[in-house]
Structures are given as structure tokens and as C-alpha cells.
Design a protein around this motif. Sequence first.
Motif, PDB file in Angstrom:
ATOM      1  N   MET A   1      38.219  37.352  31.085  1.00 46.70           N
ATOM      2  CA  MET A   1      37.408  36.337  31.507  1.00 46.70           C
ATOM      3  C   MET A   1      37.744  35.876  33.057  1.00 46.70           C
ATOM      4  SD  MET A   1      35.261  35.774  29.040  1.00 46.70           S
ATOM      5  CE  MET A   1      34.614  34.002  29.377  1.00 46.70           C
ATOM      6  N   SER A   2      36.724  35.197  33.634  1.00 48.85           N
ATOM      7  CA  SER A   2      36.751  34.786  34.984  1.00 48.85           C
ATOM      8  C   SER A   2      36.245  33.588  35.357  1.00 48.85           C
ATOM      9  CB  SER A   2      36.718  35.775  35.842  1.00 48.85           C
ATOM     10  OG  SER A   2      37.422  37.286  35.796  1.00 48.85           O
ATOM     11  N   ALA A   3      36.717  32.472  36.137  1.00 46.00           N
ATOM     12  CA  ALA A   3      35.837  31.796  36.771  1.00 46.00           C
ATOM     13  C   ALA A   3      35.041  32.174  37.978  1.00 46.00           C
ATOM     14  CB  ALA A   3      36.615  30.406  37.148  1.00 46.00           C
ATOM     15  N   ILE A   4      33.747  32.222  37.948  1.00 45.38           N
ATOM     16  CA  ILE A   4      33.053  32.779  39.100  1.00 45.38           C
ATOM     17  C   ILE A   4      32.267  31.748  39.769  1.00 45.38           C
ATOM     18  CG2 ILE A   4      31.112  34.520  39.458  1.00 45.38           C
ATOM     19  CD1 ILE A   4      32.331  36.149  36.840  1.00 45.38           C
ATOM     20  N   VAL A   5      32.113  32.120  41.034  1.00 46.48           N
ATOM     21  CA  VAL A   5      31.246  31.172  41.941  1.00 46.48           C
ATOM     22  C   VAL A   5      30.293  32.055  42.703  1.00 46.48           C
ATOM     23  CG1 VAL A   5      31.092  29.668  43.983  1.00 46.48           C
ATOM     24  CG2 VAL A   5      33.101  29.632  42.552  1.00 46.48           C
ATOM     25  N   PRO A   6      29.095  32.241  42.158  1.00 47.43           N
ATOM     26  CA  PRO A   6      28.132  33.263  42.406  1.00 47.43           C
ATOM     27  C   PRO A   6      27.883  32.902  43.998  1.00 47.43           C
ATOM     28  CG  PRO A   6      26.927  31.773  41.003  1.00 47.43           C
ATOM     29  CD  PRO A   6      28.532  31.337  41.034  1.00 47.43           C
ATOM     30  N   ALA A   7      27.453  33.977  44.595  1.00 49.37           N
ATOM     31  CA  ALA A   7      26.951  34.118  46.055  1.00 49.37           C
ATOM     32  C   ALA A   7      25.486  33.143  45.935  1.00 49.37           C
ATOM     33  CB  ALA A   7      26.653  35.415  46.552  1.00 49.37           C
ATOM     34  N   ALA A   8      25.241  32.399  47.128  1.00 57.27           N
ATOM     35  CA  ALA A   8      24.058  31.717  47.249  1.00 57.27           C
ATOM     36  C   ALA A   8      22.782  32.628  47.545  1.00 57.27           C
ATOM     37  CB  ALA A   8      24.349  30.818  48.377  1.00 57.27           C
ATOM     38  N   CYS A   9      22.979  33.828  47.896  1.00 60.84           N
ATOM     39  CA  CYS A   9      22.092  34.750  47.729  1.00 60.84           C
ATOM     40  C   CYS A   9      22.639  36.136  47.475  1.00 60.84           C
ATOM     41  CB  CYS A   9      21.487  34.817  49.444  1.00 60.84           C
ATOM     42  SG  CYS A   9      22.910  35.239  50.834  1.00 60.84           S
ATOM     43  N   LYS A  10      21.734  37.165  47.909  1.00 62.38           N
ATOM     44  CA  LYS A  10      22.372  38.476  47.415  1.00 62.38           C
ATOM     45  C   LYS A  10      23.959  38.845  47.764  1.00 62.38           C
ATOM     46  CE  LYS A  10      21.670  43.461  47.464  1.00 62.38           C
ATOM     47  NZ  LYS A  10      21.743  43.752  46.001  1.00 62.38           N
ATOM     48  N   ALA A  11      24.680  39.027  46.824  1.00 61.09           N
ATOM     49  CA  ALA A  11      26.201  39.081  47.164  1.00 61.09           C
ATOM     50  C   ALA A  11      26.506  40.489  47.880  1.00 61.09           C
ATOM     51  CB  ALA A  11      27.218  38.944  45.921  1.00 61.09           C
ATOM     52  N   THR A  12      26.753  40.394  49.006  1.00 62.37           N
ATOM     53  CA  THR A  12      27.224  41.650  49.763  1.00 62.37           C
ATOM     54  C   THR A  12      28.834  41.834  49.760  1.00 62.37           C
ATOM     55  OG1 THR A  12      26.940  40.783  51.810  1.00 62.37           O
ATOM     56  CG2 THR A  12      25.039  41.700  51.046  1.00 62.37           C
ATOM     57  N   ALA A  13      29.342  40.793  49.506  1.00 59.91           N
ATOM     58  CA  ALA A  13      30.931  40.734  49.535  1.00 59.91           C
ATOM     59  C   ALA A  13      31.556  39.926  48.441  1.00 59.91           C
ATOM     60  CB  ALA A  13      31.546  40.451  50.939  1.00 59.91           C
ATOM     61  N   ALA A  14      33.001  40.162  48.093  1.00 58.29           N
ATOM     62  CA  ALA A  14      33.297  39.565  46.869  1.00 58.29           C
ATOM     63  C   ALA A  14      34.926  39.050  47.351  1.00 58.29           C
ATOM     64  CB  ALA A  14      33.464  40.169  45.944  1.00 58.29           C
ATOM     65  N   VAL A  15      35.416  38.090  46.918  1.00 53.93           N
ATOM     66  CA  VAL A  15      36.942  37.586  46.834  1.00 53.93           C
ATOM     67  C   VAL A  15      37.417  37.540  45.414  1.00 53.93           C
ATOM     68  CG1 VAL A  15      38.463  35.742  47.563  1.00 53.93           C
ATOM     69  CG2 VAL A  15      36.657  36.303  49.000  1.00 53.93           C
ATOM     70  N   ILE A  16      38.277  38.214  45.155  1.00 56.01           N
ATOM     71  CA  ILE A  16      39.023  38.227  43.775  1.00 56.01           C
ATOM     72  C   ILE A  16      40.477  37.516  44.084  1.00 56.01           C
ATOM     73  CG2 ILE A  16      40.141  39.584  41.815  1.00 56.01           C
ATOM     74  CD1 ILE A  16      37.922  41.853  42.620  1.00 56.01           C
ATOM     75  N   PHE A  17      40.726  36.098  43.580  1.00 53.35           N
ATOM     76  CA  PHE A  17      41.665  35.453  43.863  1.00 53.35           C
ATOM     77  C   PHE A  17      42.374  35.247  42.469  1.00 53.35           C
ATOM     78  CE2 PHE A  17      44.299  32.031  45.040  1.00 53.35           C
ATOM     79  CZ  PHE A  17      44.503  32.278  46.402  1.00 53.35           C
ATOM     80  N   LEU A  18      43.882  35.580  42.595  1.00 56.42           N
ATOM     81  CA  LEU A  18      44.463  35.441  41.250  1.00 56.42           C
ATOM     82  C   LEU A  18      45.626  34.293  41.165  1.00 56.42           C
ATOM     83  CD1 LEU A  18      45.677  39.122  41.137  1.00 56.42           C
ATOM     84  CD2 LEU A  18      43.739  38.007  40.412  1.00 56.42           C
ATOM     85  N   HIS A  19      45.312  33.286  40.171  1.00 58.34           N
ATOM     86  CA  HIS A  19      46.090  31.953  40.209  1.00 58.34           C
ATOM     87  C   HIS A  19      47.549  32.375  39.954  1.00 58.34           C
ATOM     88  CE1 HIS A  19      46.688  32.539  35.653  1.00 58.34           C
ATOM     89  NE2 HIS A  19      45.338  32.797  35.625  1.00 58.34           N
ATOM     90  N   GLY A  20      48.256  31.304  39.946  1.00 58.40           N
ATOM     91  CA  GLY A  20      49.726  31.210  39.913  1.00 58.40           C
ATOM     92  C   GLY A  20      50.269  31.239  38.331  1.00 58.40           C
ATOM     93  N   LEU A  21      51.672  31.524  37.893  1.00 60.76           N
ATOM     94  CA  LEU A  21      51.944  31.128  36.574  1.00 60.76           C
ATOM     95  C   LEU A  21      51.527  29.915  35.886  1.00 60.76           C
ATOM     96  CD1 LEU A  21      53.838  32.331  34.232  1.00 60.76           C
ATOM     97  CD2 LEU A  21      55.825  31.114  35.670  1.00 60.76           C
ATOM     98  N   GLY A  22      51.041  29.915  34.768  1.00 61.08           N
ATOM     99  CA  GLY A  22      50.698  28.820  34.087  1.00 61.08           C
ATOM    100  C   GLY A  22      49.590  28.273  34.276  1.00 61.08           C
ATOM    101  N   ASP A  23      48.711  28.711  35.553  1.00 62.84           N
ATOM    102  CA  ASP A  23      47.323  28.125  35.767  1.00 62.84           C
ATOM    103  C   ASP A  23      46.261  28.924  35.037  1.00 62.84           C
ATOM    104  OD1 ASP A  23      45.657  26.292  37.199  1.00 62.84           O
ATOM    105  OD2 ASP A  23      46.427  27.265  39.394  1.00 62.84           O
ATOM    106  N   THR A  24      45.242  28.579  35.423  1.00 63.02           N
ATOM    107  CA  THR A  24      44.066  29.251  35.334  1.00 63.02           C
ATOM    108  C   THR A  24      42.975  29.187  36.451  1.00 63.02           C
ATOM    109  OG1 THR A  24      42.413  27.414  34.876  1.00 63.02           O
ATOM    110  CG2 THR A  24      43.837  28.033  33.188  1.00 63.02           C
ATOM    111  N   GLY A  25      41.876  30.377  36.476  1.00 62.62           N
ATOM    112  CA  GLY A  25      41.138  30.327  37.826  1.00 62.62           C
ATOM    113  C   GLY A  25      40.189  29.338  38.127  1.00 62.62           C
ATOM    114  N   HIS A  26      40.032  28.395  37.186  1.00 65.78           N
ATOM    115  CA  HIS A  26      39.258  27.250  37.567  1.00 65.78           C
ATOM    116  C   HIS A  26      39.505  26.633  38.978  1.00 65.78           C
ATOM    117  CE1 HIS A  26      36.987  27.819  33.836  1.00 65.78           C
ATOM    118  NE2 HIS A  26      38.016  27.696  33.155  1.00 65.78           N
ATOM    119  N   GLY A  27      40.685  26.155  39.025  1.00 65.10           N
ATOM    120  CA  GLY A  27      40.987  25.332  40.141  1.00 65.10           C
ATOM    121  C   GLY A  27      40.822  26.137  41.601  1.00 65.10           C
TER     122      GLY A  27
END
Length: 225
Positions: A1-27
Amino acid sequence: MSAIVPAACKATAAVIFLHGLGDTGHGWAQALAAIRAPHVKYICPHAPVMPVSLNMNMAMPSWFDIISLRPDAEEDESGIKRAAESIKELIDEEVKNGIPSHRIVLGGFSQGGALSLYSALTARQKLAGVVALSCWLPLRNSLSQSVIISNKEISVLQCHGEADPLVPPILGSLTVEKLKMMLNPSKITFKTYPGMPHSACPEVRRNQDLFILELERHDSSGKRS
């Protein structure tokens, strides 16, 4: 599962960002959403919950086990490699969604930054760049140039607080030394921040945002996308 912020228009690029120990992707999803480049999709996956040796075997979100953060510490080699494969699968999913791998930035904070570095070095997919915040390079002593298939010319932004009590600054220094041996040194930027503990201060966020936006404006050949 992931927290996702969709692109405002058609997505042509992406950032995959990994949280630290004990955290989640939401912040981190909320923080990255503030950049809001209209064509960029932000994906912040959640780590599985597992016991962590460093924290007295307490179960918490963790990408792999951490035994210690000493420079000479034993490492969870199988766990690190397994976690990296899961990140490469995420990259493959975005490629199937129509985003070329060279338009994908991988990044992370602390343990997530460590995993992002290792995943990028060992990935077969050619990536746009890596953002590595307050972290280290896992399995540093056993890595050689031979494992790098597609990303010898990858751009790396590495940031570390000089007052970090959790991930010692020496780990950041050893990491950048190793990266400069394995990658094109001119593509590696290492920034340190006096007085900054284990966190991402506003200046780090600004540097991170500028790095991501600059990469996303250009494709792998340096032309405007």
C-alpha cells in the motif's frame, strides 16, 4: 500500500519516496504534495511491520532489520535485498502505467533513504535520480561497480545533519566516498547542515524540491521533456 498524490494532469513523471523507521508514507506524501508539479505523481509506500533489533525487537514499520548504526555493524543482507526488489516492482508498475523509468526519481529519509540508494544502484531500470536524506548506503563494503547495470550516470542529492545523533554523520561521509568511487562524481551532490539533528529542515526541503523539479524538467538525454 502507498500514500499517493496524483498528478494534476496526465502524469509523465513520478517520485517514489520511502519513509524512515517507524513512520508511514502519509507525512512525506503531504510534504511532497506542496511541490505540486502538475505532471508529477508522488508515491509514498508504507513499509511492512516487523521486529527491529535496534529497537529491542519492537515491531514497527521497517523496510528491513537494523542491528546497529555503527559503521562496522552487521547488516540484514537478505532483508535489504528483498526490500529493494519490492521497490523495483513499484518502479515496474509505474513503467506499465506509462511513465518511463528515466522519468522516475527515487528518494527517502533515514532507512528509506538507505533503501532508495541501494535500490537505485542495483536496479536494471534507468532512473532520473536519487534523493538520500540523513541516511547511509547499505551493504557498502560488499558493493562493487559490477552491480551497477543502468545507473552509473545517475544524479544523487545526499543531505545530512552535522548534529545527527541517530545516523552518525560519518555514515553520510563514508556513503558519499563510496558513491563517488562507483558513480560519476560530478553527478553527486553532498550537502551537510550545521546543527541539524535527524530531521529535514526547511533548507533541506528546498534543496530536495529544487533537485526533483530540475530532474523532472529534463529527460535522460538532457533535453526538455
